[in-house]
Motif scaffolding. Structure first.
Motif, PDB file in Angstrom:
ATOM      1  N   GLY A  14      -0.349 -19.559  -2.241  1.00  0.00           N
ATOM      2  CA  GLY A  14       0.353 -18.321  -2.999  1.00  0.00           C
ATOM      3  C   GLY A  14      -0.012 -16.895  -2.302  1.00  0.00           C
ATOM      4  N   GLN A  40      -3.948 -24.246  -3.633  1.00  0.00           N
ATOM      5  CA  GLN A  40      -2.671 -23.622  -4.117  1.00  0.00           C
ATOM      6  C   GLN A  40      -2.605 -22.016  -4.159  1.00  0.00           C
ATOM      7  OE1 GLN A  40      -0.742 -25.153  -7.878  1.00  0.00           O
ATOM      8  NE2 GLN A  40      -0.754 -27.196  -7.046  1.00  0.00           N
ATOM      9  N   GLN A  67      -6.358 -22.892 -14.395  1.00  0.00           N
ATOM     10  CA  GLN A  67      -6.132 -24.301 -14.177  1.00  0.00           C
ATOM     11  C   GLN A  67      -7.441 -25.228 -14.075  1.00  0.00           C
ATOM     12  OE1 GLN A  67      -3.399 -23.512 -10.788  1.00  0.00           O
ATOM     13  NE2 GLN A  67      -1.863 -24.799 -12.018  1.00  0.00           N
ATOM     14  N   TYR A 123      -6.668 -26.745  -6.896  1.00  0.00           N
ATOM     15  CA  TYR A 123      -5.963 -25.589  -7.383  1.00  0.00           C
ATOM     16  C   TYR A 123      -6.163 -24.270  -6.528  1.00  0.00           C
ATOM     17  CZ  TYR A 123      -4.816 -28.296 -11.439  1.00  0.00           C
ATOM     18  OH  TYR A 123      -4.364 -29.199 -12.296  1.00  0.00           O
ATOM     19  N   GLN A 159      -3.437 -14.738  -8.544  1.00  0.00           N
ATOM     20  CA  GLN A 159      -3.411 -16.104  -7.782  1.00  0.00           C
ATOM     21  C   GLN A 159      -4.720 -16.898  -8.322  1.00  0.00           C
ATOM     22  OE1 GLN A 159      -0.990 -18.032  -6.138  1.00  0.00           O
ATOM     23  NE2 GLN A 159       0.005 -16.545  -7.427  1.00  0.00           N
ATOM     24  N   GLN A 190      -5.258 -17.572 -11.778  1.00  0.00           N
ATOM     25  CA  GLN A 190      -4.242 -18.964 -11.828  1.00  0.00           C
ATOM     26  C   GLN A 190      -5.237 -20.023 -11.782  1.00  0.00           C
ATOM     27  OE1 GLN A 190      -0.411 -18.990 -10.455  1.00  0.00           O
ATOM     28  NE2 GLN A 190      -0.287 -20.916 -11.433  1.00  0.00           N
TER      29      GLN A 190
END
Lengths: 430, 299
Positions: free
Chosen positions: A405, A401, A423, A398, A416, A419
């Motif tokens: 971003g 990711q 997660q 995560y 980001q 997030q």
């Protein structure tokens, strides 16, 4: 009619019997004089043939043991070797020895599927914990027990183009992220296809781990039940790098080959700095040749210098027969002994793992000629393993990711990372 | 009485042989499909990484997790986008190509082979080829676009282009296959009907619209079902070209399952997503079978 059915049935039963018997004989045949050991590894290409060379040497010098090493696809997080190992463990049919990626080691170790090697290592003349370079065992020690022995190891370091640094009038490589950003701006030159960028961020969780620690933050909370990395100090480090990208002072490589592309950018002189694995130093050395001078430095750090380990360790699977276990231990001792770890290191560019190996004259002479590797050896003591959690791989995924971003798409850093934290938390608490 | 008992004997024997013939298939379907399906449903109720000796039963919370996970939503939307692209782009192109190659012009056999060729190439290989074509710096696609003064698209590393690239490859890969299905259908269109229409003074278009298309509906129906199933199973292209990135923007359902299961060892969410995929496919197939009689012309 009935007799026909019976005959067919009998034939099937016999056939099955023969197959089963055949299966048994092949299993038992191995336990004669020679002990067969299976070894799964996940480094391909030239490295795979290097592994085979080593294994061949071992088999030639150990007539009572035969190690069969098979390349099972990449050992990286989620790679085919890991998938196969996961499936084989779940099915109860694993190999005797497997290469386990250092960051996944905790997940496997905590599951109880790996043999506890503490007693073996404490009693081994070669693999005594104190024989290994300081920091080498961070990836294999979980809850006070050892579950693996270092195999192919690396650390991230800062690669910098000395020639460009000299031209820009910069004396030394940056020590902090703030300095790195300032230097990158000075190093950026030219335009169009001949443009040189000061920096090329590696959009990956690996250097990101170092950034988290360098900012004084933690990946997970102390009890491991929540993600803790969304801090202003980490976000500051990320934001500074993001603005380099946005202002055209840094070049981001994207897509599945981002890592190789970045290494090549450095070799081609398109970027003046990047954070890369010391394992890529051999490739850089060969690629750069005499085009320019380059060096390596410690990873930049703002508060504390810590780097994650990289590469893989050898682990023995729990529950294998005593003969196989003995033979596996012999194989591991042979591989990690100073002579072999040095040979392996020179062959591949991975770091030698034992103190005695680094102390050897030949290696010291090698370091003099290749000072880039000395940085990595010195940096080893700053290795730190991420918090042991069964969900560590998810958290890193995560985070990665989030980094994509931030760097690939220019999205706001704070949201980001938030997030990624959300997660991760939904799994950590579940 | 005697005859009926003889007949029922016959029937019984017939029944037994029916089952005997079915047994091998039933055995393999049970072992490889039914049992794994039930096992997957069981796994989807656990919090487990395949390794721990004590899986934890968590009820439906993996399903709840899915619907809160933005990656799963992206994966769902992307999979549906691929389906839509296949039905709205690949199928019509396939039909057009089928009609063209069916005209019997010179060299149409050669064209037919060329157009079908992509389908034979393993998706991993075509994914690799297209990765090079889509390369952001110096790839052929960007060089061609450069002619039109469009430059610097980072196809595989930026949103939404990564997903567009995946869809383009999927269309390229499967269009030839649909062409072949339609070609088979076209060759089955009764000549008598076409001739009759022509004799009645119908234009080529009207013959196509009112004779050819209705006769093709079974092929179209088949192609639609197959294309939806194929596109919901999109994996190889994503794995090779984008790894689901950047930031999860080109993740598809199957890639999501793979990533959760084998990248992150989250067997619970991975299997829950598999169950959701199974449900979607089952519902879609059911709907199509139910509504097919309204527009499929069976002879």
């Amino acid at each position: 009619m009935k007799s026909k059915y019976l005959a067919t049935g009998a034939a099937i039963v016999t056939a099955v019997g023969i197959f089963t018997a055949a299966g048994h004989t092949s299993t038992f045949a191995s336990t004669g004089n020679v002990v067969n050991v299976t070894f799964w590894y996940g480094i391909g290409g030239q490295l795979s043939s290097d592994v085979q060379t080593m294994v061949h040497q071992f088999n030639a010098t150990h007539p009572n043991i035969h190690v069969t090493a098979t390349y099972e696809g990449s050992y990286s997080g989620g790679g085919p070797e890991q998938q196969k190992l996961l499936a084989a463990l779940a099915a109860g049919n694993p190999p005797d020895i497997a290469q386990v990626e250092v960051n996944s080691m905790g997940v496997f170790a905590l599951s109880g599927k790996l043999m506890d090697l503490t007693s073996f290592m404490n009693h081994s003349a070669i693999d005594k914990p104190s024989n290994f370079l300081n920091g080498m065992l961070v990836s294999t020690e979980w809850n006070g027990k050892y579950y693996g022995v270092p195999l192919n190891r690396s650390v991230p370091v800062l690669f910098y183009n000395k020639t460009m640094f000299a031209k820009a009038g910069i004396q030394n490589p940056p020590k902090t992220w703030t300095q790195l950003v300032a230097d990158a701006k000075k190093l950026t030159k030219g335009s169009g296809s001949s443009k040189v960028y000061g920096y090329g961020p590696l959009v990956d969780w690996w250097p990101w781990e170092s950034m988290v620690w360098s900012s004084g933050s933690h990946i997970l909370s102390a009890n491991g039940t929540s993600a803790a990395f969304n801090t202003p100090s980490l976000n500051h480090i990320l934001s500074m790098q993001q603005s380099l990208v946005k202002n055209g002072d840094a070049l981001v490589e994207t897509g599945p080959n981002y890592w190789n592309l970045m290494t090549e950018d450095f070799i081609k002189g398109k970027i003046a700095m990047d954070t890369d694995s010391i394992g890529d130093a051999a490739q850089v050395k060969q690629g750069v040749g005499s085009k320019f001078k380059w060096g390596t430095a410690f990873m930049p750090s703002d508060k504390t210098l810590n780097v994650p380990p990289g590469g893989g360790d050898m682990a023995i699977m729990n529950g294998i027969p005593a003969d196989q276990l003995k033979a596996s231990e012999a194989f591991i001792e042979w591989w990690t002994s100073p002579k072999q770890t040095l040979e392996w290191s020179k062959m591949t560019g991975y770091l030698p793992v034992q103190k005695a190996a680094v102390a050897e004259k030949s290696y010291q002479a090698y370091l003099k000629q290749n000072p880039q590797f000395k940085t990595a050896i010195d940096e080893l003591k700053y290795q730190k393993a991420a918090h042991p959690s069964a969900h560590l791989l998810d958290v890193l995924q995560y985070a990665m990711q989030g980094l994509q971003g931030i760097f690939d798409e220019g999205l706001p850093v704070q949201s980001q990372m938030q997030q990624a934290v959300n997660q991760a938390n939904s799994l950590l608490k579940g | 009485m005697l005859t009926t008992s003889k007949e029922s004997n016959k029937i019984r024997k017939y029944r037994i042989s029916q089952w005997a013939f079915l047994a091998p298939a039933m055995f393999f379907i049970t072992v490889f499909i039914f049992v794994p399906t039930i096992y997957v449903i069981y796994l989807s109720l656990l919090n487990w990484n395949l390794l721990d000796s004590q899986p934890r039963f968590v009820g439906l919370s993996n399903y709840l997790y899915l619907f809160q996970d933005s990656n799963f939503q992206t994966a769902l939307v992307n999979s549906l986008l691929v389906s839509a692209a296949m039905i709205l782009v690949a199928l019509p192109i396939g039909l057009g190509l089928a009609v063209l190659t069916d005209l019997g012009l010179r060299g149409s056999k050669v064209y037919r082979t060329i157009l079908f060729a992509p389908y034979v190439i393993p998706l991993v290989a075509s994914g690799l080829i297209w990765s090079l074509l889509f390369n952001g710096t110096g790839g052929l696609v960007n060089q061609l676009l450069g002619v039109f003064r469009i430059s610097g698209i980072d196809w595989l590393g930026s949103e939404p282009f990564a997903m567009i690239a995946v869809i383009v490859v999927t269309i390229w890969q499967f269009t030839g296959y649909y062409m072949l299905i339609f070609l088979g259908g076209l060759q089955g269109v009764p000549l008598a009907l076409k001739e009759a229409a022509r004799v009645d003074g119908a234009s080529a278009w009207r013959v196509f619209r009112y004779v050819t298309i209705p006769s093709l509906t079974p092929s179209i129906f088949f192609a639609v079902i197959v294309s939806i199933i194929q596109s919901l199973q999109t994996f190889d292209q994503v794995y090779v070209m984008t790894s689901g990135g950047p930031a999860g923007s080109s993740t598809t359902l199957v890639y999501y399952i793979f990533e959760q299961g084998f990248g992150m060892f989250n067997i619970g969410p991975a299997t829950a997503a598999s169950v959701v995929l199974l449900l979607i496919l089952a519902i879609l197939t059911f709907i199509q079978l139910r509504i097919s009689h309204r527009w499929v012309v069976e002879e």
